[in-house]
Motif scaffolding. Sequence first.
Motif, PDB file in Angstrom:
ATOM      1  N   SER A 151     -40.605  51.645   8.888  1.00  0.00           N
ATOM      2  CA  SER A 151     -42.080  51.567   8.925  1.00  0.00           C
ATOM      3  C   SER A 151     -42.541  50.929   7.788  1.00  0.00           C
ATOM      4  CB  SER A 151     -42.554  52.891   9.496  1.00  0.00           C
ATOM      5  OG  SER A 151     -42.509  53.610   8.174  1.00  0.00           O
ATOM      6  N   ALA A 152     -42.057  50.665   6.621  1.00  0.00           N
ATOM      7  CA  ALA A 152     -42.720  50.250   5.641  1.00  0.00           C
ATOM      8  C   ALA A 152     -43.227  48.700   5.694  1.00  0.00           C
ATOM      9  CB  ALA A 152     -41.719  50.093   4.422  1.00  0.00           C
ATOM     10  N   GLY A 153     -42.614  47.942   6.617  1.00  0.00           N
ATOM     11  CA  GLY A 153     -42.925  46.637   6.418  1.00  0.00           C
ATOM     12  C   GLY A 153     -44.067  46.563   7.355  1.00  0.00           C
ATOM     13  N   LEU A 203     -39.556  53.722  -2.411  1.00  0.00           N
ATOM     14  CA  LEU A 203     -38.892  52.555  -2.803  1.00  0.00           C
ATOM     15  C   LEU A 203     -38.889  51.257  -1.528  1.00  0.00           C
ATOM     16  CD1 LEU A 203     -35.726  54.295  -4.416  1.00  0.00           C
ATOM     17  CD2 LEU A 203     -37.261  52.657  -5.644  1.00  0.00           C
ATOM     18  N   ALA A 204     -39.025  52.028  -0.331  1.00  0.00           N
ATOM     19  CA  ALA A 204     -39.041  50.800   0.852  1.00  0.00           C
ATOM     20  C   ALA A 204     -40.448  50.350   0.831  1.00  0.00           C
ATOM     21  CB  ALA A 204     -38.881  51.704   2.108  1.00  0.00           C
ATOM     22  N   LEU A 205     -41.557  50.898   0.124  1.00  0.00           N
ATOM     23  CA  LEU A 205     -42.759  50.418   0.305  1.00  0.00           C
ATOM     24  C   LEU A 205     -43.047  49.349  -0.945  1.00  0.00           C
ATOM     25  CD1 LEU A 205     -45.142  53.576   0.671  1.00  0.00           C
ATOM     26  CD2 LEU A 205     -44.628  51.802   2.350  1.00  0.00           C
ATOM     27  N   ILE A 206     -42.430  49.666  -2.068  1.00  0.00           N
ATOM     28  CA  ILE A 206     -42.183  48.785  -3.196  1.00  0.00           C
ATOM     29  C   ILE A 206     -41.792  47.335  -2.844  1.00  0.00           C
ATOM     30  CG2 ILE A 206     -41.199  48.257  -5.357  1.00  0.00           C
ATOM     31  CD1 ILE A 206     -41.547  51.524  -6.056  1.00  0.00           C
ATOM     32  N   GLU A 207     -40.525  47.609  -1.984  1.00  0.00           N
ATOM     33  CA  GLU A 207     -39.759  46.380  -1.509  1.00  0.00           C
ATOM     34  C   GLU A 207     -40.471  45.591  -0.640  1.00  0.00           C
ATOM     35  OE1 GLU A 207     -36.300  43.837  -0.765  1.00  0.00           O
ATOM     36  OE2 GLU A 207     -36.338  45.579  -2.013  1.00  0.00           O
ATOM     37  N   GLU A 208     -41.221  46.284   0.241  1.00  0.00           N
ATOM     38  CA  GLU A 208     -42.216  45.357   1.090  1.00  0.00           C
ATOM     39  C   GLU A 208     -43.326  44.907   0.518  1.00  0.00           C
ATOM     40  OE1 GLU A 208     -41.904  43.936   4.298  1.00  0.00           O
ATOM     41  OE2 GLU A 208     -39.883  45.046   4.389  1.00  0.00           O
ATOM     42  N   ALA A 209     -44.029  45.636  -0.504  1.00  0.00           N
ATOM     43  CA  ALA A 209     -45.338  45.255  -1.275  1.00  0.00           C
ATOM     44  C   ALA A 209     -45.085  43.802  -1.831  1.00  0.00           C
ATOM     45  CB  ALA A 209     -45.748  46.155  -2.147  1.00  0.00           C
TER      46      ALA A 209
END
Length: 254
Positions: free
Chosen positions: A60-62, A104-110
């Motif tokens: 859901s991060a994206g 970490l997934a949020l960082i990747e998408e940000a």
Amino acid sequence: MKRTPIIGITGYHVRGEEGYGGSFRGVPGQGFSVVGHDYINTVRQVGGIPLGIPVGELSSAGDILQVLDGLILSGGEDIDPILYGSHPDMRCWTVAPERDRFELALIEEALRQRKPLLAVCRGMQLINVYFGGSLYLDVSDYSDKVLTHQFSRAPRWYNAHHVDLIAPVLQELYQAKTIETNSYHHQAVKEVGKGLTIAAVAEDGIVEALVHPDYPELLAIQWHPEMMAVQLESGFIPFQWLIDTIQKGGSAIG
């Protein structure tokens, strides 16, 4: 026409087994996602709309980042040492591996979506881990002359030590080369992650800020400006940077 920037804020991930009978309200077995009022109030005061982000599915991060104009990685639990090739010992405090992996997934998408990202305390340490860096399990591993970086015997805005600003972006923001900050961490950056640049250090050499030349939308700091903002104008500076970066990039245009 410009609209008010929506700022996502991560928070504590309190599991059900620890959420009852302490400082949280609820019933047995109930967990909580908790965002501190200091973050919420500071974002409001610099002109943003704060939006709490509970730990969710990595997939859901994206979608989450698509609806945000900016992201704040807040302070909180220790980062799982397994993520940087170490092992926990009795000096570790609470670890929330679910939160680590989701953020970490949020960082990747940000970074992928080029969304402005302000990382605070734990958030800065997670940024370092994301880029392949490591942490001291406790600042005592750094030196026997290390300062007290977990200082809680004063108001939360209290300036505990000096920080030397190295990166031009911080010198420009603060209009200074040295500032005073509060301090609420017992772990610290050890090996700096690939591509990251040390942007500030404490008097004892502990890393206090990181930037990345390829991602000018990223600012990671070790102190807690949201706590300082309850008493000191300097606490608003990183949050104003976040709003200004959003507006310069046009991501708040609707």
